[in-house]
Design an enzyme around this catalytic site. Structure first.
Site, PDB file in Angstrom:
ATOM      1  N   GLY A 218       2.609   1.245   3.009  1.00  0.00           N
ATOM      2  CA  GLY A 218       3.686   0.512   3.134  1.00  0.00           C
ATOM      3  C   GLY A 218       5.034   0.413   2.219  1.00  0.00           C
TER       4      GLY A 218
ATOM      5  N   TRP B 247     -16.207  20.000  -1.980  1.00  0.00           N
ATOM      6  CA  TRP B 247     -16.404  20.182  -0.649  1.00  0.00           C
ATOM      7  C   TRP B 247     -16.343  20.390   0.223  1.00  0.00           C
ATOM      8  CZ3 TRP B 247     -17.942  13.723   0.491  1.00  0.00           C
ATOM      9  CH2 TRP B 247     -18.925  13.561  -0.676  1.00  0.00           C
TER      10      TRP B 247
ATOM     11  N   LEU C 166      -1.753  11.556   6.070  1.00  0.00           N
ATOM     12  CA  LEU C 166      -0.616  11.283   4.716  1.00  0.00           C
ATOM     13  C   LEU C 166      -0.646  12.036   3.613  1.00  0.00           C
ATOM     14  CD1 LEU C 166       0.234   7.796   6.031  1.00  0.00           C
ATOM     15  CD2 LEU C 166       1.453  10.116   7.335  1.00  0.00           C
TER      16      LEU C 166
ATOM     17  N   GLY D 114       0.811  -1.190   0.043  1.00  0.00           N
ATOM     18  CA  GLY D 114       0.615   0.076   0.377  1.00  0.00           C
ATOM     19  C   GLY D 114       0.683   0.923  -0.396  1.00  0.00           C
TER      20      GLY D 114
ATOM     21  N   PRO E 268      -0.270   8.350  12.549  1.00  0.00           N
ATOM     22  CA  PRO E 268      -0.084   8.820  11.687  1.00  0.00           C
ATOM     23  C   PRO E 268      -1.088  10.482  11.855  1.00  0.00           C
ATOM     24  CG  PRO E 268       0.456   6.783  11.091  1.00  0.00           C
ATOM     25  CD  PRO E 268      -0.284   7.159  12.192  1.00  0.00           C
TER      26      PRO E 268
ATOM     27  N   ASP F  31     -17.362  19.028   5.878  1.00  0.00           N
ATOM     28  CA  ASP F  31     -16.414  19.341   6.062  1.00  0.00           C
ATOM     29  C   ASP F  31     -15.381  17.991   6.426  1.00  0.00           C
ATOM     30  OD1 ASP F  31     -16.135  21.747   5.122  1.00  0.00           O
ATOM     31  OD2 ASP F  31     -16.584  22.685   6.408  1.00  0.00           O
TER      32      ASP F  31
ATOM     33  N   ARG G 128      -6.216  20.848   8.024  1.00  0.00           N
ATOM     34  CA  ARG G 128      -5.724  19.330   8.732  1.00  0.00           C
ATOM     35  C   ARG G 128      -4.234  19.864   8.739  1.00  0.00           C
ATOM     36  NH1 ARG G 128     -10.352  18.731   9.414  1.00  0.00           N
ATOM     37  NH2 ARG G 128     -11.499  16.758   8.338  1.00  0.00           N
TER      38      ARG G 128
ATOM     39  N   TYR H  25     -14.737   3.926  11.203  1.00  0.00           N
ATOM     40  CA  TYR H  25     -13.038   2.968  10.657  1.00  0.00           C
ATOM     41  C   TYR H  25     -12.124   3.761  11.961  1.00  0.00           C
ATOM     42  CZ  TYR H  25      -8.088   3.835   8.752  1.00  0.00           C
ATOM     43  OH  TYR H  25      -7.464   3.810   8.510  1.00  0.00           O
TER      44      TYR H  25
END
Length: 320
Positions: free
Chosen positions: A20, A206, A170, A17, A167, A273, A213, A140
């Site tokens: 990964g 959106w 990313l 991934g 983390p 948001d 962030r 999640y």
């Protein structure tokens, strides 16, 4: 790192991934005795027997669990049950099989989505249980947070030495750009590039642009994971971050400039948001294993854009 990793047998779940691949590139340079990166089709980690077979076949002394099913806000809204159950089962099975196999070191990578929706900024690890996560991220985030509970319970009852890292968001080369699974930075890059190529005068984004962030370059995250694996054996969760917060409105303008899009940015407030603000306190990672992010955000964005332009077919491929 060389002395620590040289004789290790390392298993990386989710090694093919986005994160990964970055972890495995860095690990490969350390020349461990074994670097096992199973393909997702070879072992279904949602099944305990498959997780057991994976450990039997690779016999690792170090396991870094990165395998996850992820997506942006849209995917979170469309498939919340899948994201909850699949992530819960994969992590639960790996943790339990590592316990049964007496694996020497286990690293479980969680998510910033586990933090409560309204958390004082910067997020400190002690505030992790202070409320419910933002609704679109909750299934999640709670599934991943259950792994922290399992690790701490196993440590208390069985002495299992597993660590838990979180983390922040990313980004970087190798990210997913398909609209069904992409996060905010790749989604915005693709949107701007498409607009430039099709001579569109505007793009629709959106939300309202007021949310913020924090973004961590994927190679920095990989360094943090390996540093923690080598130097940290504690029970407490640890943030991995860059100590940098940016409003989505400013992010869009920055990405538009990099992509050469000069048109109008239209906001769709009927779309969510997500969490109002995200920025973590990364001081625990500095204190416990000396990790600090080093990639300048503007440099990381340019590298991500350049990689996308050079690898568009691969980047836009839909994968789980």
């Amino acid at each position: 790192m060389n002395g620590f990793w040289t004789n290790r047998r390392v298993l990386v779940t989710g090694g093919t991934g986005f994160l990964g691949q970055a972890v495995c590139r860095l690990l490969d340079s350390q020349e461990p005795t074994l670097l096992a990166v199973p393909a997702s089709g070879d072992y279904d980690l949602r099944r305990s027997q498959d997780a057991a077979k994976l450990l039997q076949h690779t016999n690792p002394d170090t396991v870094i669990h990165l395998a996850a099913q992820v997506g942006g806000i849209g995917a979170n809204q469309q498939r919340p049950a899948d994201l909850y159950l699949n992530n819960l089962l994969m992590g639960t099975n790996i943790i339990e099989q590592c316990r049964l196999a007496n694996t020497n070191r286990l690293v479980v990578v969680g998510t910033i989505c586990s933090y409560p929706k309204h958390t004082a900024v910067p997020f400190t690890e002690d505030s992790l249980w202070d409320g419910y996560p933002e609704e679109t991220n909750a299934p999640y985030g709670i599934a991943k947070l259950a792994h922290l509970t399992q690790l701490q319970a196993n440590r208390s009852q069985y002495g299992q030495q597993g660590i838990y890292l979180m983390p922040t968001n990313l980004y970087g080369p190798g990210d997913k750009f398909h609209p069904a699974v992409s996060h905010v930075i790749p989604a915005l890059i693709k949107k701007c590039v498409d607009a430039v190529e099709n001579s569109h005068r505007s793009i629709v984004v959106w939300g309202t642009g007021t949310a913020s962030r924090e973004f961590l370059y994927v190679d920095d995250a990989a360094r943090g994971i390996l540093a923690a694996t080598e130097h940290y054996m504690g029970a407490e969760p640890v943030n991995l971050g860059a100590n940098r917060e940016i409003a989505i409105k400013d992010l869009v303008e920055h990405i538009a400039q990099i992509c050469g899009f000069n048109g109008q940015i239209e906001w769709d407030p009927t779309k969510p948001d997500g969490q109002p603000r995200r920025c973590v306190d990364a001081s625990r990672a500095i204190e416990l294993f000396g990790f600090e992010a080093t990639t300048a955000f503007s440099d990381g964005l340019k590298r991500t854009y350049n990689w996308y332009m050079a690898n568009r077919q691969q980047a836009e491929k839909l994968s789980k």
